[in-house]
Write a protein that holds these residues in place. Sequence first.
Motif, mmCIF file in Angstrom:
data_model
loop_
_atom_site.group_PDB
_atom_site.id
_atom_site.type_symbol
_atom_site.label_atom_id
_atom_site.label_comp_id
_atom_site.label_asym_id
_atom_site.label_seq_id
_atom_site.Cartn_x
_atom_site.Cartn_y
_atom_site.Cartn_z
ATOM 1 N N ALA A 9 -124.402 -147.335 -12.228
ATOM 2 C CA ALA A 9 -123.486 -147.288 -11.088
ATOM 3 C C ALA A 9 -122.062 -147.658 -11.529
ATOM 4 C CB ALA A 9 -123.962 -148.229 -9.986
ATOM 5 N N VAL A 10 -121.964 -148.661 -12.388
ATOM 6 C CA VAL A 10 -120.650 -149.034 -12.932
ATOM 7 C C VAL A 10 -120.044 -147.851 -13.688
ATOM 8 C CG1 VAL A 10 -119.460 -150.508 -14.596
ATOM 9 C CG2 VAL A 10 -121.164 -151.503 -13.050
ATOM 10 N N GLN A 11 -120.852 -147.206 -14.501
ATOM 11 C CA GLN A 11 -120.369 -146.044 -15.256
ATOM 12 C C GLN A 11 -119.944 -144.916 -14.314
ATOM 13 O OE1 GLN A 11 -123.443 -145.009 -18.095
ATOM 14 N NE2 GLN A 11 -123.576 -147.119 -18.842
ATOM 15 N N ASP A 12 -120.688 -144.732 -13.224
ATOM 16 C CA ASP A 12 -120.329 -143.696 -12.246
ATOM 17 C C ASP A 12 -118.972 -143.982 -11.616
ATOM 18 O OD1 ASP A 12 -122.718 -142.407 -12.706
ATOM 19 O OD2 ASP A 12 -123.716 -143.168 -10.894
ATOM 20 N N LEU A 13 -118.748 -145.251 -11.249
ATOM 21 C CA LEU A 13 -117.461 -145.603 -10.641
ATOM 22 C C LEU A 13 -116.321 -145.364 -11.621
ATOM 23 C CD1 LEU A 13 -115.707 -146.835 -8.393
ATOM 24 C CD2 LEU A 13 -116.104 -149.074 -9.463
ATOM 25 N N VAL A 14 -116.484 -145.819 -12.853
ATOM 26 C CA VAL A 14 -115.429 -145.660 -13.854
ATOM 27 C C VAL A 14 -115.132 -144.186 -14.084
ATOM 28 C CG1 VAL A 14 -114.841 -146.012 -16.284
ATOM 29 C CG2 VAL A 14 -115.906 -147.867 -14.977
ATOM 30 N N ALA A 15 -116.185 -143.376 -14.203
ATOM 31 C CA ALA A 15 -115.988 -141.942 -14.440
ATOM 32 C C ALA A 15 -115.302 -141.279 -13.243
ATOM 33 C CB ALA A 15 -117.330 -141.271 -14.712
ATOM 34 N N PHE A 16 -115.717 -141.651 -12.029
ATOM 35 C CA PHE A 16 -115.103 -141.076 -10.837
ATOM 36 C C PHE A 16 -113.625 -141.419 -10.759
ATOM 37 C CE2 PHE A 16 -113.688 -141.706 -6.450
ATOM 38 C CZ PHE A 16 -113.814 -140.405 -5.969
ATOM 39 N N ALA A 17 -113.313 -142.716 -10.935
ATOM 40 C CA ALA A 17 -111.921 -143.160 -10.824
ATOM 41 C C ALA A 17 -111.058 -142.534 -11.912
ATOM 42 C CB ALA A 17 -111.853 -144.685 -10.894
ATOM 43 N N LEU A 33 -105.262 -150.510 -12.115
ATOM 44 C CA LEU A 33 -105.313 -151.850 -11.529
ATOM 45 C C LEU A 33 -106.414 -151.921 -10.473
ATOM 46 C CD1 LEU A 33 -102.313 -154.045 -10.505
ATOM 47 C CD2 LEU A 33 -104.115 -153.628 -8.837
ATOM 48 N N LYS A 34 -106.547 -150.865 -9.668
ATOM 49 C CA LYS A 34 -107.585 -150.856 -8.631
ATOM 50 C C LYS A 34 -108.985 -150.745 -9.227
ATOM 51 C CE LYS A 34 -105.687 -151.647 -4.765
ATOM 52 N NZ LYS A 34 -106.055 -152.872 -4.019
ATOM 53 N N VAL A 71 -113.586 -147.797 -3.437
ATOM 54 C CA VAL A 71 -113.650 -146.453 -4.027
ATOM 55 C C VAL A 71 -112.705 -145.487 -3.305
ATOM 56 C CG1 VAL A 71 -115.588 -145.620 -2.608
ATOM 57 C CG2 VAL A 71 -115.250 -144.733 -4.934
ATOM 58 N N GLY A 72 -112.408 -145.766 -2.038
ATOM 59 C CA GLY A 72 -111.477 -144.918 -1.301
ATOM 60 C C GLY A 72 -110.033 -145.044 -1.762
ATOM 61 N N ARG A 73 -109.727 -146.113 -2.486
ATOM 62 C CA ARG A 73 -108.354 -146.335 -2.943
ATOM 63 C C ARG A 73 -107.867 -145.231 -3.892
ATOM 64 N NH1 ARG A 73 -105.467 -149.659 0.258
ATOM 65 N NH2 ARG A 73 -106.082 -151.849 0.157
ATOM 66 N N HIS A 91 -108.678 -147.146 3.997
ATOM 67 C CA HIS A 91 -109.384 -146.903 2.736
ATOM 68 C C HIS A 91 -110.866 -147.283 2.812
ATOM 69 C CE1 HIS A 91 -108.563 -151.235 2.027
ATOM 70 N NE2 HIS A 91 -109.559 -151.182 1.153
ATOM 71 N N GLY A 92 -111.240 -148.130 3.770
ATOM 72 C CA GLY A 92 -112.656 -148.447 3.940
ATOM 73 C C GLY A 92 -113.431 -147.243 4.449
ATOM 74 N N ARG A 93 -112.913 -146.603 5.472
ATOM 75 C CA ARG A 93 -113.569 -145.413 6.021
ATOM 76 C C ARG A 93 -113.549 -144.264 5.010
ATOM 77 N NH1 ARG A 93 -115.115 -145.733 11.115
ATOM 78 N NH2 ARG A 93 -114.287 -147.393 12.437
ATOM 79 N N LEU A 94 -112.405 -144.103 4.331
ATOM 80 C CA LEU A 94 -112.318 -143.071 3.305
ATOM 81 C C LEU A 94 -113.340 -143.340 2.198
ATOM 82 C CD1 LEU A 94 -111.030 -140.613 1.981
ATOM 83 C CD2 LEU A 94 -109.225 -142.120 1.085
ATOM 84 N N GLY A 95 -113.513 -144.606 1.839
ATOM 85 C CA GLY A 95 -114.472 -144.968 0.802
ATOM 86 C C GLY A 95 -115.893 -144.590 1.166
#
Length: 256
Positions: A9-17, A33-34, A71-73, A91-95
């Motif tokens: 999951a961490v890898q997924d977030l990093v790849a997405f961002a 930074l985010k 994640v919405g940021r 950004h919460g709803r977007l996330g």
Amino acid sequence: MTAMDMDEAVQDLVAFAQGLFPGDPLHRANMALKLDHCLRVFQEAEAITSVENLSSATTRRALWAALFHDVGRFEQYVVYKTFDDRKSTDHGRLGSRTLKRHGLLDRLDAQDGKAVRMAVVLHNKRFLPTALPAWVLHPVRVVRDADKLDILLIMLNHLRPGGEHNPVVTLGLRDEPDICSSELVDQVLDGELGDYAKMRTLNDFRLLLCSWVHDLNYFATRQAIRQRGYLTELLSDLPDTPKIRRLHDTVLSALE
């Protein structure tokens, strides 16, 4: 959920961002930074859940929600070049929509996924709805505490004399050392959370951060804030007036 699931999951977030990072160095740095913030909030949530008496389901949902809470940021910044929800989008709803659209929670079962998405929606709200079911309430409380711990550190790094200057982080607020919003002062003194809409100066941001003492949920969070001296430092940079001295006592008493 296994440790491997969480690592992936961490890898997924990093790849997405990182897939959304722009070429411009300044904008890239703001989005980085985010991403760093998301990873640190995940670590803060791990620390909170490791010492509090929480169920395995709450811990699992809290850790996933902490990791993906902002994640919405990334799409917010790509479109609007700001992290100010008032000038862009919630950004919460977007996330929550981002998590569903990109399948970032597909490793979770339906109930866990719903809890995580709801926690992401609610993590940035000034007030939580009343009568939230426990399966949402407890995870979102962990996320809100963990988020505050890291935002306090980030903001102190930007508010300290000689600290970093980034108007995206400080929301373009003016630096007027002798001025505070009387409405924000009164909110803190009355035991309320500060209202972002009342902020005009960097001192107002300090006041808003101090008001978060009224919305802490766990002993581990209070202990971390005490040990790190975050509130004491924020208070020391406010003007020395009788009302601010009273606010100083109010904030530190609330922390205890």
